[in-house]
Design a protein around this motif. Structure first.
Motif, PDB file in Angstrom:
ATOM      1  N   ASP A  77       7.388   9.427   3.210  1.00 17.43           N
ATOM      2  CA  ASP A  77       7.677  10.611   2.383  1.00 17.43           C
ATOM      3  C   ASP A  77       8.676  11.496   3.123  1.00 17.43           C
ATOM      4  N   ASP A 124       0.853  -1.189   0.000  1.00 21.96           N
ATOM      5  CA  ASP A 124       0.000   0.000   0.000  1.00 21.96           C
ATOM      6  C   ASP A 124       0.890   1.241   0.000  1.00 21.96           C
ATOM      7  N   THR A 125       0.567   2.179  -0.891  1.00 24.27           N
ATOM      8  CA  THR A 125       1.384   3.397  -1.008  1.00 24.27           C
ATOM      9  C   THR A 125       1.410   4.180   0.283  1.00 24.27           C
ATOM     10  N   SER A 126       0.377   4.087   1.065  1.00 27.74           N
ATOM     11  CA  SER A 126       0.322   4.836   2.322  1.00 27.74           C
ATOM     12  C   SER A 126       1.383   4.367   3.308  1.00 27.74           C
ATOM     13  N   CYS A 183       4.432   3.925   2.421  1.00 29.38           N
ATOM     14  CA  CYS A 183       5.727   4.473   1.981  1.00 29.38           C
ATOM     15  C   CYS A 183       6.001   5.812   2.662  1.00 29.38           C
ATOM     16  N   CYS A 236       8.851   0.249  -1.727  1.00 36.46           N
ATOM     17  CA  CYS A 236       8.517   1.648  -1.958  1.00 36.46           C
ATOM     18  C   CYS A 236       9.552   2.266  -2.891  1.00 36.46           C
ATOM     19  N   VAL A 281       5.773   5.724  -4.024  1.00 33.83           N
ATOM     20  CA  VAL A 281       4.635   4.819  -4.267  1.00 33.83           C
ATOM     21  C   VAL A 281       5.093   3.394  -4.021  1.00 33.83           C
ATOM     22  N   CYS A 282       4.142   2.529  -3.900  1.00 30.47           N
ATOM     23  CA  CYS A 282       4.464   1.111  -3.711  1.00 30.47           C
ATOM     24  C   CYS A 282       4.620   0.461  -5.080  1.00 30.47           C
ATOM     25  N   ASP A 283       5.808  -0.092  -5.302  1.00 29.41           N
ATOM     26  CA  ASP A 283       6.097  -0.749  -6.579  1.00 29.41           C
ATOM     27  C   ASP A 283       5.592  -2.199  -6.486  1.00 29.41           C
ATOM     28  N   ASP A 333       8.054   7.659  -7.762  1.00 30.49           N
ATOM     29  CA  ASP A 333       7.515   7.712  -9.122  1.00 30.49           C
ATOM     30  C   ASP A 333       8.366   8.711  -9.917  1.00 30.49           C
ATOM     31  N   SER A 382       7.090  12.005 -11.117  1.00 24.00           N
ATOM     32  CA  SER A 382       6.699  13.040 -10.146  1.00 24.00           C
ATOM     33  C   SER A 382       7.891  13.881  -9.672  1.00 24.00           C
TER      34      SER A 382
END
Length: 205
Positions: free
Chosen positions: A7, A1-3, A5, A30, A17-19, A33, A36
Motif C-alpha cells: 500500500d 493474499d491481499t496482505s 500487496c 496486486c 487487493v490481490c487479483d 480495487d 475504492s
C-alpha cells in the motif's frame, strides 16, 4: 493474499487487493480495487478553489489553487486576474491621465480609457481654470460651456477701440482685429453732410 500487496499510504488512490481472477495462481497480481478510489465531487469548484482528496485522510475538501494561477478577468478593464488565497483577484486597468481636471474611467465593454473634463478646460495637455484668459491672446478664454478642450473666442466687445470706422472682432490668430469699414460717421464738422468711413477714418460726404 491481499496482505502481500504493498500500500502506498495514499488513501485517495484506493485499496490494493490481490487479483485472483486468473485460474493460474502464478498469474495472480496486486491491483487497486477501482471502487475504492476516491472520486471528489467538483460541483462546488471555482477557478481558484478545487475539491481534492487529502492523501492522509482519503476525504475530499475544497483547497485553494496556488497564488498566481491565472483566472478569468472581470471585464475588458481588468489588467490582470490571478488567484489569491482562494479568490480571483482583479487588478483594474489604470486610466489616470495625470490631469486634475479630468474624470478618468474605463469602458468595461471595450477596455478603452475615457477621460472627461469636469473642471475648467484641458488645452494642449494642460488644465486651465474656467474663464482664464490666454497668456498672449486676450481674445481667447477657457469657456467650458462652449468647449472644454480648446480655447474659445471671447465676445467681440472686448476689442472695441471706440473708432466707428473699424469693425472690431476677436480672432484666434491675434488678440483683436480692427478692419476698416464704410459705416456712416460724424467728422465733427457741422458744414458737412453724409459723412462716411473710408480707409479707416471718417470722411465728409
Amino acid at each position: 493474499d491481499t496482505s502481500d500487496c504493498e500500500d502506498d499510504g495514499d488513501l485517495c488512490n484506493g485499496i490494493p487487493v490481490c487479483d485472483t481472477s486468473d485460474a493460474n495462481p502464478v498469474r495472480w497480481v496486486c491491483a487497486v480495487d477501482p471502487t475504492s478510489v476516491v472520486q471528489c465531487d467538483h460541483s462546488e469548484d471555482s477557478e481558484c478553489r478545487r475539491s481534492r482528496c487529502i492523501p492522509k485522510t482519503g476525504i475530499c475538501a475544497l483547497t485553494d489553487e496556488p497564488n498566481g494561477v491565472p483566472c478569468a478577468p472581470e471585464d475588458a478593464c481588468t489588467a490582470a486576474a490571478e488567484c489569491r488565497a482562494g479568490d480571483c483577484a482583479h487588478t483594474p486597468r489604470d486610466c489616470d491621465d495625470g490631469h486634475s481636471c479630468t474624470a478618468d474611467t474605463c469602458d468595461t465593454d471595450t477596455g478603452e480609457c475615457v477621460s472627461v473634463v469636469f473642471r475648467g478646460c484641458l488645452v494642449d495637455g494642460r488644465c486651465v481654470p474656467a474663464q482664464a484668459v490666454h497668456a498672449t491672446n486676450t481674445c481667447l478664454q477657457c469657456r467650458p460651456s462652449e468647449d472644454a478642450e480648446t480655447w474659445s473666442l471671447r465676445p467681440d466687445t472686448i476689442c472695441d477701440d471706440a473708432d466707428p470706422c473699424t469693425t472690431d472682432r476677436c480672432t484666434r490668430q491675434s488678440s483683436c482685429a480692427h478692419t476698416p469699414n464704410d459705416a456712416p460717421c460724424d467728422d465733427g464738422d457741422e458744414c458737412t453732410e453724409e459723412d462716411h468711413c473710408a480707409g479707416g477714418s471718417c470722411r465728409p460726404g
